[in-house]
Scaffold this motif. Structure first.
Motif, PDB file in Angstrom:
ATOM      1  N   LEU A  57    -109.603 -14.940 -18.335  1.00 44.44           N
ATOM      2  CA  LEU A  57    -108.144 -15.047 -18.377  1.00 44.44           C
ATOM      3  C   LEU A  57    -107.497 -13.707 -18.703  1.00 44.44           C
ATOM      4  O   LEU A  57    -106.511 -13.311 -18.082  1.00 44.44           O
ATOM      5  N   ILE A  58    -108.057 -13.018 -19.692  1.00 43.15           N
ATOM      6  CA  ILE A  58    -107.479 -11.728 -20.086  1.00 43.15           C
ATOM      7  C   ILE A  58    -107.523 -10.764 -18.909  1.00 43.15           C
ATOM      8  O   ILE A  58    -106.521 -10.113 -18.587  1.00 43.15           O
ATOM      9  N   CYS A  59    -108.680 -10.689 -18.241  1.00 37.83           N
ATOM     10  CA  CYS A  59    -108.791  -9.800 -17.087  1.00 37.83           C
ATOM     11  C   CYS A  59    -107.771 -10.173 -16.025  1.00 37.83           C
ATOM     12  O   CYS A  59    -107.014  -9.330 -15.540  1.00 37.83           O
ATOM     13  N   VAL A  60    -107.731 -11.461 -15.673  1.00 43.16           N
ATOM     14  CA  VAL A  60    -106.858 -11.895 -14.585  1.00 43.16           C
ATOM     15  C   VAL A  60    -105.396 -11.584 -14.896  1.00 43.16           C
ATOM     16  O   VAL A  60    -104.681 -10.984 -14.089  1.00 43.16           O
ATOM     17  N   PHE A  61    -104.971 -11.957 -16.105  1.00 45.65           N
ATOM     18  CA  PHE A  61    -103.548 -11.779 -16.396  1.00 45.65           C
ATOM     19  C   PHE A  61    -103.142 -10.314 -16.500  1.00 45.65           C
ATOM     20  O   PHE A  61    -102.064  -9.933 -16.058  1.00 45.65           O
ATOM     21  N   LEU A  62    -104.013  -9.499 -17.068  1.00 46.65           N
ATOM     22  CA  LEU A  62    -103.667  -8.074 -17.154  1.00 46.65           C
ATOM     23  C   LEU A  62    -103.668  -7.457 -15.770  1.00 46.65           C
ATOM     24  O   LEU A  62    -102.724  -6.747 -15.387  1.00 46.65           O
ATOM     25  N   LEU A  63    -104.722  -7.725 -14.995  1.00 46.33           N
ATOM     26  CA  LEU A  63    -104.835  -7.088 -13.689  1.00 46.33           C
ATOM     27  C   LEU A  63    -103.741  -7.572 -12.751  1.00 46.33           C
ATOM     28  O   LEU A  63    -103.127  -6.777 -12.047  1.00 46.33           O
TER      29      LEU A  63
END
Lengths: 288, 282
Positions: B26-32
């Motif tokens: 989730l962190i990766c997806v939302f930041l990217l």
């Protein structure tokens, strides 16, 4: 101390290199110790005279930047974060140690993700929280958003300490329990978990310490409203955020010192408690 | 009934184990997802290598912040690594019991002090000190490095101490048997054997220094230009986000998320190199 050094010097008269190494090691330790003593003493000396009863007033105004609301909010957010992080962390650790077979791919994947999570800077957590919990899930700037963000942040810590504690329970306990006819679940809950309580507890206390000290991850998730939160959907600042806010305004230097003292005392208490729990309850893992 | 309970709980535990994986994804997806389109809009090279950060004029170059983060981290290591390793050696091999206990709890406590308290201490003690001794405004690369050096000490000390203690006693005894003094034996046989663990501690320290936000913000001056000397102000990647997130909108806001993406990639690289290194040692 000087007598000790003199004796050392006599022993090392013909070996100046060793003496130099000895001296540099002592010096480094001294610097570390002095740095901490200086920070704490400075804050305490400057702060304690500024602690006034008004600072513990139940409401915050611009004339009286009371820290009590922030202190209470800190308690709320800590409890709420633990409510999410502790069951998940313990559950995950139970799965990894008790259910997953050794060499299972999942163990290493979870290990890598936990390591990644514990390396992520708190400001990135804050940003993620504001994108996901605040905006995407629509929770707004609230206690809930802040607590959810923090619970992800302390999850790896709780998972790792619980895992270590569970692994240190000897296998013979489990075998004995199975031998008496208990099922897996019963063995886990009534034999393994109770033995691991001290280790788990010291992990939880370390987690509390991180929550209390956190500020960057909370500014954009829980917000900076300086009043006591009325529900989990209201925005509220914790003590660390409170201290950051009033130190930035420059008008409240005395109050900032006093807040620093309160924060420091809380942290020292938490630290002492964690050490006490690890020692008195017979935990084996004292260094988090 | 018990069968259902057993299976159900197993499933629940399994779900809990997946939470950390889901969180990372989730962190990766939302930041990217929020950062990459914005970076593309400005252009990757203009973003990474641009030397001017002026949101009002639509100039989004984060090179000053990247350089700032590197300077400050480097400075912190210069102070933190030698003192940290030597203190760890002291704790593991030199300290008598009555010094060990207080020093060890001091190190633990140092790790627990909130960064706002460090920052405030830096603001009221270090900043005036630097201003009066070296001139300038006091908020500088030097000040931030000093403070960060202190803050990464506990990380370096505890990881190094553990790895020094893990070295087999026979190494040390072998050193003594060859006629080396206690000190020489520790420094030339035990310490080299512990170097991989010490290195891991230093890398963790780098991660902490790069990621530290509040304390740096309070003492670094925060000018978004490449610092010309150790006494000029500096802005790091982390502080760039906190400083402007509160009032930014639209593209500006997305560029701040882009900054976080760069920071995130930095941290991932540090983490990755650490785990690769650990695996190679094993």
């Amino acid at each position: 101390m000087t007598g000790y050094l003199k004796r050392k010097w006599r022993a090392y008269r013909h070996d100046p290199k060793s003496f130099f190494l000895f001296l540099s090691v002592c010096l480094a330790a001294l610097i570390t110790m002095l740095a901490l003593v200086f920070i704490i003493a400075y804050i305490l000396i400057k702060g304690i005279p500024n602690i006034t009863p008004e600072l513990f007033d139940s409401s915050y105004t611009t004339e009286n930047v009371s820290l009590l609301p922030a202190l209470i909010n800190t308690l709320f957010i800590t409890l709420l974060s633990l409510l999410f992080a502790v069951p998940v962390g313990i559950g995950a650790a139970i799965y990894l140690t008790e259910y997953a077979r050794r060499g299972n791919k999942l163990i290493s994947v979870v290990g890598i993700t936990a390591e990644t999570l514990s390396g992520i800077p708190s400001i990135v957590y804050g940003l993620f929280g504001s994108l996901f919990f605040v905006k995407y899930l629509g929770l707004g700037l609230s206690l809930l958003s802040g607590a959810l963000t923090l619970s992800i942040m302390i999850l790896p810590l709780i998972m790792r300490t619980t895992e270590e504690a569970l692994r240190s329970v000897p296998d013979s306990y489990r075998e004995g329990s199975f031998g008496l006819g208990a099922g897996k679940l019963r063995t886990v809950f009534s034999i393994v978990l109770p033995c691991a309580v001290p280790g788990i507890l010291s992990g939880v206390i370390l987690g509390i310490g991180r929550i209390v000290g956190e500020s960057a991850a909370l500014i954009f998730t829980a917000g900076t409203v300086a009043e006591i939160a009325t529900s989990i959907f209201s925005s509220a600042r914790t003590l660390s955020v409170h201290m950051y806010s009033i130190s930035g305004e420059g008008l409240y230097l005395k109050q900032t010192y006093a807040t620093a003292v309160v924060l420091l005392v809380v942290v020292i208490l938490i630290n002492g408690l964690s050490g006490f729990v690890a020692k008195k309850l017979g935990g084996r893992n004292t260094d988090g | 009934m018990t069968y259902i309970k057993e299976k159900g709980m197993k499933l629940l535990f399994f779900g809990a184990a997946l939470v950390s994986i889901a969180a990372v994804i989730l962190i990766c997806v939302f930041l990217l997802a929020s950062g990459i389109p914005a970076i593309r809009e400005v252009g990757l090279f203009k973003f990474l290598l641009g030397t001017r950060w002026k949101p009002a004029n639509n100039l989004y170059g984060i090179l000053p912040m990247i350089v700032g983060s590197l300077y400050v981290t480097g400075g912190a290591l210069l102070l933190g690594v030698p003192i940290g390793i030597l203190t760890a050696v002291f704790l593991a091999r030199f300290a008598p019991k009555n010094i060990y206990t207080p020093l060890k709890s001091a190190v633990n406590l140092m790790a627990g002090i909130p960064s706002v308290v460090y920052g405030f201490f830096g603001l009221v003690v270090l900043v005036p000190f630097i201003r009066e001794t070296f001139g300038g405004r006091g908020m500088s690369v030097l000040t931030a490095s000093l403070l960060l050096g202190l803050m990464i000490l506990p990380t370096i000390i505890s990881v190094s101490e553990t790895s020094i203690r893990a070295v087999p006693e026979s190494y040390y005894e072998g050193g003594l048997a060859l006629g080396a003094s206690h000190e020489k034996s520790v420094f030339f046989t035990v310490l080299p054997a512990a170097k991989s663990g010490i290195f891991a501690g230093v890398v963790l320290g780098i991660g902490r220094a790069v990621g530290e936000t509040m304390a740096v913000m309070m003492v670094a001056g925060n000018q978004a230009v490449i610092p010309s000397s150790v006494l000029s102000g500096v802005r790091t990647l982390t502080t760039n986000i906190v400083l402007e997130m509160g009032y930014s909108t639209d593209l500006h806001r997305e560029m701040l998320i882009g900054t976080a993406v760069v920071l995130f990639v930095f941290i991932l690289m540090i983490n990755l190199s650490l785990s690769l290194f650990k695996r190679r040692v094993k």
